[in-house]
Design a protein around this motif. Structure first.
Motif, PDB file in Angstrom:
ATOM      1  N   LEU A 119       0.864  -1.276   0.124  1.00  0.00           N
ATOM      2  CA  LEU A 119      -0.023   0.113   0.051  1.00  0.00           C
ATOM      3  C   LEU A 119       0.863   1.198  -0.025  1.00  0.00           C
ATOM      4  O   LEU A 119       1.989   1.292   0.773  1.00  0.00           O
ATOM      5  N   VAL A 120       0.686   2.148  -0.992  1.00  0.00           N
ATOM      6  CA  VAL A 120       1.212   3.316  -0.844  1.00  0.00           C
ATOM      7  C   VAL A 120       0.323   4.638  -0.371  1.00  0.00           C
ATOM      8  O   VAL A 120      -0.987   4.461  -0.216  1.00  0.00           O
ATOM      9  N   PRO A 121       0.894   5.736   0.314  1.00  0.00           N
ATOM     10  CA  PRO A 121      -0.030   6.540   0.878  1.00  0.00           C
ATOM     11  C   PRO A 121      -0.755   7.374  -0.274  1.00  0.00           C
ATOM     12  O   PRO A 121      -0.569   7.777  -1.163  1.00  0.00           O
ATOM     13  N   ALA A 122      -2.142   7.372   0.192  1.00  0.00           N
ATOM     14  CA  ALA A 122      -3.407   8.262  -1.014  1.00  0.00           C
ATOM     15  C   ALA A 122      -4.505   8.645   0.019  1.00  0.00           C
ATOM     16  O   ALA A 122      -4.607   8.347   1.069  1.00  0.00           O
ATOM     17  N   ALA A 123      -5.096   9.400  -0.739  1.00  0.00           N
ATOM     18  CA  ALA A 123      -6.351  10.051  -0.120  1.00  0.00           C
ATOM     19  C   ALA A 123      -7.257   9.020   0.073  1.00  0.00           C
ATOM     20  O   ALA A 123      -8.207   8.978   0.806  1.00  0.00           O
ATOM     21  N   ALA A 195     -14.042   6.007 -12.944  1.00  0.00           N
ATOM     22  CA  ALA A 195     -14.375   7.845 -13.296  1.00  0.00           C
ATOM     23  C   ALA A 195     -14.928   8.125 -12.041  1.00  0.00           C
ATOM     24  O   ALA A 195     -15.151   9.218 -11.604  1.00  0.00           O
ATOM     25  N   ALA A 196     -15.792   7.118 -11.222  1.00  0.00           N
ATOM     26  CA  ALA A 196     -16.245   7.550 -10.055  1.00  0.00           C
ATOM     27  C   ALA A 196     -15.353   7.985  -8.789  1.00  0.00           C
ATOM     28  O   ALA A 196     -15.727   8.555  -7.896  1.00  0.00           O
ATOM     29  N   VAL A 197     -14.043   7.804  -8.932  1.00  0.00           N
ATOM     30  CA  VAL A 197     -13.151   7.954  -7.768  1.00  0.00           C
ATOM     31  C   VAL A 197     -12.388   9.235  -8.030  1.00  0.00           C
ATOM     32  O   VAL A 197     -11.891   9.353  -9.377  1.00  0.00           O
ATOM     33  N   PRO A 198     -11.790  10.070  -7.073  1.00  0.00           N
ATOM     34  CA  PRO A 198     -10.981  11.064  -7.441  1.00  0.00           C
ATOM     35  C   PRO A 198      -9.845  10.702  -7.849  1.00  0.00           C
ATOM     36  O   PRO A 198      -9.137   9.715  -7.814  1.00  0.00           O
ATOM     37  N   PRO A 199      -8.923  11.740  -8.711  1.00  0.00           N
ATOM     38  CA  PRO A 199      -7.509  10.959  -9.046  1.00  0.00           C
ATOM     39  C   PRO A 199      -6.608  10.974  -8.078  1.00  0.00           C
ATOM     40  O   PRO A 199      -5.546  10.507  -8.156  1.00  0.00           O
ATOM     41  N   SER A 200      -6.875  11.591  -6.841  1.00  0.00           N
ATOM     42  CA  SER A 200      -6.151  11.226  -5.699  1.00  0.00           C
ATOM     43  C   SER A 200      -6.117   9.956  -5.139  1.00  0.00           C
ATOM     44  O   SER A 200      -5.176   9.521  -4.117  1.00  0.00           O
ATOM     45  N   TYR A 201      -7.322   9.122  -5.474  1.00  0.00           N
ATOM     46  CA  TYR A 201      -7.248   7.771  -5.209  1.00  0.00           C
ATOM     47  C   TYR A 201      -6.184   6.731  -5.719  1.00  0.00           C
ATOM     48  O   TYR A 201      -5.950   7.070  -7.089  1.00  0.00           O
ATOM     49  N   ALA A 202      -5.741   5.975  -5.110  1.00  0.00           N
ATOM     50  CA  ALA A 202      -4.689   4.790  -5.533  1.00  0.00           C
ATOM     51  C   ALA A 202      -5.645   3.745  -5.914  1.00  0.00           C
ATOM     52  O   ALA A 202      -6.338   3.242  -5.340  1.00  0.00           O
ATOM     53  N   VAL A 203      -5.242   3.237  -7.321  1.00  0.00           N
ATOM     54  CA  VAL A 203      -6.052   2.189  -7.951  1.00  0.00           C
ATOM     55  C   VAL A 203      -5.102   0.879  -7.632  1.00  0.00           C
ATOM     56  O   VAL A 203      -4.062   0.657  -8.023  1.00  0.00           O
ATOM     57  N   TYR A 204      -5.570  -0.201  -6.951  1.00  0.00           N
ATOM     58  CA  TYR A 204      -5.039  -1.530  -6.875  1.00  0.00           C
ATOM     59  C   TYR A 204      -5.894  -2.627  -7.685  1.00  0.00           C
ATOM     60  O   TYR A 204      -6.955  -2.578  -7.483  1.00  0.00           O
ATOM     61  N   ALA A 205      -5.285  -3.254  -8.274  1.00  0.00           N
ATOM     62  CA  ALA A 205      -5.992  -4.240  -9.250  1.00  0.00           C
ATOM     63  C   ALA A 205      -5.300  -5.671  -9.057  1.00  0.00           C
ATOM     64  O   ALA A 205      -3.980  -5.654  -9.231  1.00  0.00           O
ATOM     65  N   CYS A 206      -6.020  -6.951  -8.902  1.00  0.00           N
ATOM     66  CA  CYS A 206      -5.296  -8.161  -8.925  1.00  0.00           C
ATOM     67  C   CYS A 206      -6.421  -8.962  -9.583  1.00  0.00           C
ATOM     68  O   CYS A 206      -7.496  -9.120  -9.071  1.00  0.00           O
ATOM     69  N   GLY A 207      -5.936  -9.979 -10.479  1.00  0.00           N
ATOM     70  CA  GLY A 207      -7.001 -10.787 -11.395  1.00  0.00           C
ATOM     71  C   GLY A 207      -6.489 -11.284 -12.500  1.00  0.00           C
ATOM     72  O   GLY A 207      -5.328 -11.037 -12.873  1.00  0.00           O
ATOM     73  N   ARG A 226      -3.581   7.892 -14.561  1.00  0.00           N
ATOM     74  CA  ARG A 226      -3.131   7.146 -13.443  1.00  0.00           C
ATOM     75  C   ARG A 226      -2.032   6.114 -13.531  1.00  0.00           C
ATOM     76  O   ARG A 226      -1.974   5.691 -14.721  1.00  0.00           O
ATOM     77  N   SER A 227      -1.583   5.757 -12.569  1.00  0.00           N
ATOM     78  CA  SER A 227      -0.626   4.851 -12.538  1.00  0.00           C
ATOM     79  C   SER A 227      -1.076   3.670 -11.519  1.00  0.00           C
ATOM     80  O   SER A 227      -1.057   3.660 -10.570  1.00  0.00           O
ATOM     81  N   PRO A 228      -1.867   2.787 -12.197  1.00  0.00           N
ATOM     82  CA  PRO A 228      -2.341   1.614 -11.385  1.00  0.00           C
ATOM     83  C   PRO A 228      -1.400   0.696 -10.503  1.00  0.00           C
ATOM     84  O   PRO A 228      -0.198   0.500 -11.169  1.00  0.00           O
ATOM     85  N   HIS A 229      -1.655   0.204  -9.380  1.00  0.00           N
ATOM     86  CA  HIS A 229      -0.599  -0.731  -9.092  1.00  0.00           C
ATOM     87  C   HIS A 229      -1.193  -2.313  -9.180  1.00  0.00           C
ATOM     88  O   HIS A 229      -2.352  -2.395  -8.812  1.00  0.00           O
ATOM     89  N   VAL A 230      -0.460  -3.160 -10.020  1.00  0.00           N
ATOM     90  CA  VAL A 230      -1.170  -4.225 -10.522  1.00  0.00           C
ATOM     91  C   VAL A 230      -0.270  -5.411  -9.827  1.00  0.00           C
ATOM     92  O   VAL A 230       0.976  -5.173  -9.830  1.00  0.00           O
TER      93      VAL A 230
END
Length: 336
Positions: A119-123, A195-207, A226-230
Motif C-alpha cells: 500500500l502507498v499513501p493516498a487520499a 471515473a467515480a473516484v477522484p484522481p487522488s485515489y490509488a488504484v489497486y488491481a489483481c486478477g 493514473r498509474s495503477p498498482h497491479v
C-alpha cells in the motif's frame, strides 16, 4: 510496482530475498468453488514474522514445484499465515497439486514474507479484484478500515460460488463492496468505477490478465492519467517468455559469490544457464511476473523484460528477474 519506504506500512518486508522456514499445514478449508485455503503454522507453535498487506510467500510443494501465493489472513494473527489457492486445471501444476494432495499435517518449505505490492499513501483507494485476485486486496481492505481511510472494492467472478471471501468483505465494508457475478450481471464496469473516484485515489488491481490489461489501458488514457498498482498471476501478454521473441545476442554472466563465469546464448535465459551450476536458485513463473527469481546486479546493464519492476524504476534498479531479463552490456555480474 512502486512503493514509498517512508510511509507507515513500509518496512524491510519489501526485501526481495525473504527467509525460508519449514511450516506445518495446520488446516485446510473451502472458501469458494475450487478455492482452498491453507493455514500454515510453526510445527511446535509460536509466532511467525510480521507481514503487511500485499505480501506473499512462496511454497515449495512435495513435488518440488515452487509457487507464490498472497497472504490473505489477518495481519494481527502472529500464529499463522493463510493463503488461498484457486484450482486451475489447465495451469502449470501447482494449484492441482495443492488441491489433489493431502497436505494437512505435512510440513512445507515456505519462503517469505515478500512484499512487491505494498500500500502507498493516498487520499483513498479503489481495489479491483477478479476471482482469486481478491486475496492480496482483502488484507488491504482490513488495514484501510482499521485506519479509517476511504476505500471501495469491486470483486468479480464467473458466478456467486466463486466470489471468495464475499461475506467477510460485505461485513467489513457494507456498500463499499460491490460483488459482480458475471452470469447474473456481466463484467464489472471498470471505466465507471475508475471515473467515480477522484484522481487522488490509488488504484489497486489483481486478477486475470484481460482485467488487468483493461485497468492499465483505462488508467493510461484517463485525464489525468493514473498509474495503477497491479499484481499479475500470468505474463502481461500471455505469450512465451519475452527473451525468445525479442532480439538479443550472447553475453557473459559472472556469478560474484560463486566465482563462476558463464556464457548465456541468444536462445537461452540467464536462469537456465545459472541453474546448470546452481540448481537451488529460486524460480517459479519463468515469465517475469512473479518476482521469485529476482537477483541483485552488481555490475553491467540489465535489459529488464519483466512486469515486476516498473518501467520508471528500471534505469536505477539494482536487481533483475533472471528468468526473462537479459543484458545490454557484454558482461553482467550477479550476486550469486
Amino acid at each position: 510496482m512502486s512503493s514509498d519506504l517512508d510511509h507507515p506500512w513500509s518496512s524491510d518486508l519489501t526485501n526481495p530475498g525473504g527467509t525460508t522456514r519449514r511450516l506445518l499445514v495446520r488446516q485446510a478449508r473451502w472458501i469458494a468453488h475450487d478455492v482452498l485455503e491453507l493455514r500454515l503454522t510453526r510445527p511446535t507453535g509460536g509466532p511467525l514474522p510480521a507481514w503487511e498487506p500485499g505480501a506473499h510467500v512462496e511454497l515449495t510443494l512435495p513435488s518440488g514445484l515452487r509457487r507464490p501465493y498472497s497472504l490473505c489472513g489477518e495481519v494481527a494473527d502472529s500464529e499463522a499465515w493463510t493463503v488461498a489457492v484457486h484450482r486451475v486445471p489447465e495451469g502449470r501444476g501447482g494449484s492441482r497439486e495443492i488441491h489433489e494432495t493431502a497436505l494437512v499435517g505435512r510440513e512445507l518449505e515456505v519462503r517469505g514474507p515478500i512484499n512487491r505490492f505494498p500500500l502507498v499513501p493516498a487520499a483513498g483507494y479503489l481495489l479491483l479484484a477478479g476471482g482469486i485476485g481478491v486475496t492480496p486486496l482483502l488484507p488491504m481492505a482490513r488495514e484501510l478500515t482499521a485506519r479509517g481511510l476511504p476505500w471501495r472494492l469491486v470483486l468479480g467472478a464467473r458466478d456467486r460460488s466463486r466470489l471468495g471471501y464475499a461475506e467477510e468483505l460485505v461485513a467489513l465494508g457494507g456498500d463499499r463492496v460491490l460483488l459482480v457475478p458475471q452470469d447474473e450481471v456481466g463484467l464489472p464496469d471498470l471505466a465507471a468505477e475508475l471515473a467515480a473516484v477522484p484522481p487522488s485515489y490509488a488504484v489497486y488491481a489483481c486478477g486475470p490478465r484481460p482485467m488487468l490489461d483493461a485497468v492499465t489501458a483505462l488508467c493510461r488514457t484517463a485525464d489525468p492519467a493514473r498509474s495503477p498498482h497491479v499484481e499479475r498471476f500470468t505474463a502481461a501478454d500471455g505469450t512465451e517468455p519475452v527473451q525468445l521473441d525479442a532480439p538479443s545476442g550472447e553475453f557473459e554472466v559472472v556469478l560474484a559469490r560463486s566465482g563462476l563465469r558463464l556464457t548465456v546464448p541468444a536462445d537461452r535465459s540467464v536462469l537456465d544457464v545459472v541453474r546448470e551450476k546452481l540448481p537451488d536458485v529460486p524460480f517459479s513463473c519463468e515469465e517475469g511476473y512473479c518476482g521469485t527469481c529476482e537477483t541483485p546486479v552488481t555490475a553491467g546493464l540489465p535489459d529488464h523484460r519483466d512486469t515486476v519492476i516498473e518501467p520508471s524504476e528500471r534505469p536505477t534498479a539494482t536487481t533483475m528477474m533472471i528468468c526473462v531479463s537479459r543484458c545490454d552490456s557484454p558482461v553482467l555480474e550477479l550476486e550469486l
